[in-house]
Write a protein that holds these residues in place. Structure first.
Motif, PDB file in Angstrom:
ATOM      1  N   VAL A 132      37.068  23.583 -33.740  1.00 10.88           N
ATOM      2  CA  VAL A 132      37.603  22.982 -32.510  1.00 10.88           C
ATOM      3  C   VAL A 132      39.081  23.340 -32.345  1.00 10.88           C
ATOM      4  N   LYS A 133      39.877  23.166 -33.404  1.00  9.93           N
ATOM      5  CA  LYS A 133      41.304  23.491 -33.325  1.00  9.93           C
ATOM      6  C   LYS A 133      41.516  24.982 -33.093  1.00  9.93           C
ATOM      7  N   ILE A 134      40.707  25.810 -33.779  1.00 12.54           N
ATOM      8  CA  ILE A 134      40.809  27.259 -33.569  1.00 12.54           C
ATOM      9  C   ILE A 134      40.451  27.601 -32.126  1.00 12.54           C
ATOM     10  N   GLY A 135      39.403  26.960 -31.605  1.00 13.22           N
ATOM     11  CA  GLY A 135      38.986  27.209 -30.227  1.00 13.22           C
ATOM     12  C   GLY A 135      40.070  26.847 -29.225  1.00 13.22           C
ATOM     13  N   ILE A 136      40.756  25.732 -29.459  1.00 15.39           N
ATOM     14  CA  ILE A 136      41.839  25.323 -28.548  1.00 15.39           C
ATOM     15  C   ILE A 136      42.949  26.375 -28.534  1.00 15.39           C
ATOM     16  N   LYS A 137      43.309  26.885 -29.716  1.00 14.16           N
ATOM     17  CA  LYS A 137      44.354  27.914 -29.794  1.00 14.16           C
ATOM     18  C   LYS A 137      43.921  29.189 -29.072  1.00 14.16           C
ATOM     19  N   ILE A 138      42.650  29.571 -29.229  1.00 12.10           N
ATOM     20  CA  ILE A 138      42.150  30.772 -28.557  1.00 12.10           C
ATOM     21  C   ILE A 138      42.223  30.611 -27.045  1.00 12.10           C
ATOM     22  N   LEU A 139      41.765  29.484 -26.536  1.00  9.08           N
ATOM     23  CA  LEU A 139      41.752  29.264 -25.083  1.00  9.08           C
ATOM     24  C   LEU A 139      43.168  29.182 -24.530  1.00  9.08           C
ATOM     25  N   GLU A 140      44.088  28.574 -25.279  1.00 10.10           N
ATOM     26  CA  GLU A 140      45.484  28.530 -24.819  1.00 10.10           C
ATOM     27  C   GLU A 140      46.081  29.932 -24.793  1.00 10.10           C
ATOM     28  N   LYS A 141      45.711  30.758 -25.774  1.00 10.45           N
ATOM     29  CA  LYS A 141      46.224  32.142 -25.829  1.00 10.45           C
ATOM     30  C   LYS A 141      45.785  32.935 -24.612  1.00 10.45           C
ATOM     31  N   PHE A 142      44.556  32.722 -24.151  1.00 12.11           N
ATOM     32  CA  PHE A 142      44.037  33.471 -22.999  1.00 12.11           C
ATOM     33  C   PHE A 142      44.233  32.716 -21.677  1.00 12.11           C
ATOM     34  N   ASN A 143      45.119  31.715 -21.677  1.00 10.84           N
ATOM     35  CA  ASN A 143      45.503  30.989 -20.449  1.00 10.84           C
ATOM     36  C   ASN A 143      44.316  30.394 -19.705  1.00 10.84           C
ATOM     37  N   VAL A 144      43.395  29.825 -20.457  1.00 14.20           N
ATOM     38  CA  VAL A 144      42.267  29.135 -19.836  1.00 14.20           C
ATOM     39  C   VAL A 144      42.755  27.798 -19.279  1.00 14.20           C
ATOM     40  N   ASP A 145      42.187  27.385 -18.177  1.00 14.65           N
ATOM     41  CA  ASP A 145      42.601  26.156 -17.500  1.00 14.65           C
ATOM     42  C   ASP A 145      42.597  24.969 -18.469  1.00 14.65           C
ATOM     43  N   GLN A 146      43.650  24.135 -18.394  1.00 14.49           N
ATOM     44  CA  GLN A 146      43.779  22.989 -19.291  1.00 14.49           C
ATOM     45  C   GLN A 146      42.623  22.017 -19.132  1.00 14.49           C
ATOM     46  N   ALA A 147      42.061  21.919 -17.929  1.00 18.13           N
ATOM     47  CA  ALA A 147      40.918  21.020 -17.706  1.00 18.13           C
ATOM     48  C   ALA A 147      39.725  21.443 -18.548  1.00 18.13           C
ATOM     49  N   VAL A 167      35.554  33.117 -35.053  1.00 22.69           N
ATOM     50  CA  VAL A 167      36.554  33.595 -36.020  1.00 22.69           C
ATOM     51  C   VAL A 167      36.870  32.562 -37.093  1.00 22.69           C
ATOM     52  N   ASP A 168      36.089  31.467 -37.183  1.00 20.23           N
ATOM     53  CA  ASP A 168      36.450  30.409 -38.127  1.00 20.23           C
ATOM     54  C   ASP A 168      36.302  30.841 -39.584  1.00 20.23           C
ATOM     55  N   HIS A 169      35.548  31.942 -39.834  1.00 13.57           N
ATOM     56  CA  HIS A 169      35.454  32.448 -41.204  1.00 13.57           C
ATOM     57  C   HIS A 169      36.643  33.335 -41.549  1.00 13.57           C
ATOM     58  N   GLU A 170      37.511  33.615 -40.557  1.00 13.54           N
ATOM     59  CA  GLU A 170      38.695  34.450 -40.776  1.00 13.54           C
ATOM     60  C   GLU A 170      39.985  33.643 -40.715  1.00 13.54           C
ATOM     61  N   ILE A 171      39.954  32.487 -40.050  1.00 16.08           N
ATOM     62  CA  ILE A 171      41.161  31.674 -39.827  1.00 16.08           C
ATOM     63  C   ILE A 171      40.931  30.274 -40.385  1.00 16.08           C
ATOM     64  N   GLN A 172      41.979  29.700 -40.981  1.00 16.96           N
ATOM     65  CA  GLN A 172      41.886  28.348 -41.524  1.00 16.96           C
ATOM     66  C   GLN A 172      41.884  27.323 -40.397  1.00 16.96           C
ATOM     67  N   GLY A 173      41.096  26.263 -40.564  1.00 14.51           N
ATOM     68  CA  GLY A 173      41.053  25.190 -39.588  1.00 14.51           C
ATOM     69  C   GLY A 173      39.653  24.959 -39.068  1.00 14.51           C
ATOM     70  N   THR A 174      39.477  23.809 -38.414  1.00 11.75           N
ATOM     71  CA  THR A 174      38.169  23.507 -37.823  1.00 11.75           C
ATOM     72  C   THR A 174      37.946  24.400 -36.610  1.00 11.75           C
TER      73      THR A 174
END
Length: 510
Positions: free
Chosen positions: A373-388, A364-371
């Motif tokens: 990596v940062k977009i990926g972190i937000k996506i994984l946090e949204k779907f409650n992926v393990d912090q590890a 989705v990086d062509h739809e959302i501003q940011g690198t």
């Protein structure tokens, strides 16, 4: 008649006599019963009085006992309180004594602190006077003298230092290289996936060239409609039985291809039918994206991901980076990460999942501003992926510091997948620019005569003047160049800095 009267009189007399006798008899019986009841009542009353006296006496005795017990307990408590008061008084006396001692000790310490400060000031004053005197004698200030001493020490021990540095580097680097090479070779042997670089064009085979006219339509209305709806360029040229679809976006290109194949199969090509075919193609693409995500997680043995996150993984099938398909790259990184984690004793599940999701932001990086990596972190946090897993994936471009063993593993796997031959394509201009920047950084050092970037920028050979730079200086220049490259240049993998110090002796025989 007279006899009857006599009998009657006698009967009446007897009756009266019986009545009088019955009356007196009843009175006598009643009197006896009354006497008996009064006796019983008197007896009961006497017994009650006797019991009352006994109970009263018992109660008085118990009351006396309770009072005596209470007085005894009260006396005991008074004794305890008296003892506690005596103890408190003793403790207060001890505390007062200790406080006095502390006050005396504090006064002594304050006195000593003042004495030490005075001595320190005197020593500093003497030291400064000596330094000033030494500076006058030597003609150098403190910093200059420090540099001279360091230079003298370096000149005296540089050969020893150089030998030790070389010995340590050779021993540690050779040993680590062998271990790393063995592990990486084993991992790559376990996973050797095929890879084809993605292009920006797709071709559609047509049964005959006659269909090209239908695709173009009257005054180009069909091809214009298809290009407008899909966002892809439809190239119809003289190439026999082939139509080319061009677009930098793989999703648009695939939608146009599916829609075009549907139109060719149906044979009816007009704007309304084109719109229907594009809607059908978009539905097919959604299904393919979902299937691609499910197939990737199934192939890697990863379970428990949210269906929406799996859909985003599937979108990577139609995303490329430097010509490399991102989904195939992510699966390759996941396989390599799992194998490396297994070899190194790290958490295989975390490493494999982080390898698959390390580029999820690119979906989705062509739809959302940011690198990504940062977009990926937000996506994984949204779907409650393990912090590890998040900690392991966020460092693969070194935007975040490495915090776990799995983060190093994912970064290494990403570099292996991205840098192996044939995995990625790069433009000639960008490639040449990167090599020029590398050589410019190296040539910025005064001691460098010339430099050459070789092995596609993976190594730079540096030639220095042997008259100006000795062996120790060459090692120092190599370290400085490597540090400056790390600070100023972005590059995948690593760059080897090879400093060459050449000595030539020339003599002519005449």
């Amino acid at each position: 008649m007279e006899i009857n009267i006599v009998v009657l009189a006698i009967g009446m007399l007897m009756l009266g006599l019986g009545a009088v006798t019955g009356y007196y008899a009843r009175q006598s019986i009643a009197r006896k019963q009354l006497t008996t009841a009064e006796g019983k009542a008197s007896s009961i009353i006497e017994q009650a009085k006797q019991r009352y006296k006994e109970e009263t006496l018992n109660a008085k005795n118990k009351a006396v006992e309770i009072l005596e017990e209470a007085k005894k307990k009260e006396n005991e408590r008074e004794d305890q309180i008296r003892k506690m008061e005596q103890r408190l008084e003793k403790r207060e006396e001890m505390v007062d004594g200790k406080m006095e001692e502390l006050d005396k000790g504090r006064l002594v310490l304050e006195k000593k602190v003042l004495e030490i400060k005075t001595i320190k000031n005197e020593a500093e004053s003497i030291r400064q006077k000596e330094l000033d005197r030494l500076e006058k004698i030597a003609g150098l200030n403190k910093e200059q003298a420090k540099k001279v001493l360091l230079q003298l020490t370096e000149d005296e021990y540089k050969d020893v230092l150089l030998d030790r540095i070389k010995k340590m580097e050779h021993e540690s680097v050779d040993e680590l290289k062998k271990k790393a090479q063995n592990i990486i070779v084993q991992v790559i042997q376990k996973y050797a996936g095929a890879h084809t670089a993605e292009m920006t064009t797709s071709t559609v085979a047509i049964p005959s060239d006659e269909i090209k006219g239908k695709i173009i339509g009257r005054e180009g209305r069909n091809i214009k409609t298809l290009e407008k709806i899909t966002g892809a360029e439809i190239i119809v040229d003289d190439t026999p039985e082939v139509i080319v679809i061009s677009s930098f976006d793989p999703v648009r290109r695939e939608i146009a291809k599916i829609a075009l194949l549907k139109l060719i199969e149906d044979g009816r090509i007009h704007p309304t039918r084109i719109e229907e075919a594009v809607v059908y193609a978009k539905g097919e693409i959604d299904n393919k994206i979902r299937e691609a995500g499910e197939a990737a997680t199934y192939d890697l043995g990863i379970a428990g991901l949210d269906p929406k996150l799996i859909y985003l993984i599937g979108r990577l099938r139609y995303r490329t980076s430097f010509g490399q398909n991102v989904l195939i790259h992510s699966m390759e990184v996941a396989h390599l990460s799992g194998a490396l984690a297994n070899e190194l004793g790290a958490d295989v599940a975390v490493a494999k999942k982080a390898g698959l999701l390390h580029d999820i932001g690119k979906s989705v990086d062509h739809e959302i501003q940011g690198t990504h990596v940062k977009i990926g972190i937000k996506i994984l946090e949204k779907f409650n992926v393990d912090q590890a897993v998040i900690d392991a994936m966020k460092s693969h471009h070194e935007e975040y510091p490495f915090g776990t063993a799995e983060s190093f593993i994912v970064a290494a796997a990403d570099a292996i997948s991205a840098s192996r031959p044939g995995a990625r394509k790069d433009t000639l201009e960008r490639y040449l620019k990167r090599l020029e920047e590398l050589e410019d950084i190296v040539n910025s050092f005064e001691a460098v005569n010339k430099s050459y970037a070789i092995q596609a920028g993976r190594e730079v050979r540096v030639f220095v003047d042997s008259d100006k730079v000795d062996d120790y200086g060459a090692a120092k220049i190599a370290k400085d160049i490597a540090t400056k490259i790390e600070e100023e240049l972005k590059y995948p993998g690593e760059i080897k800095v090879n400093v060459l110090r050449e000595t030539r002796s020339i003599e002519y025989a005449r």
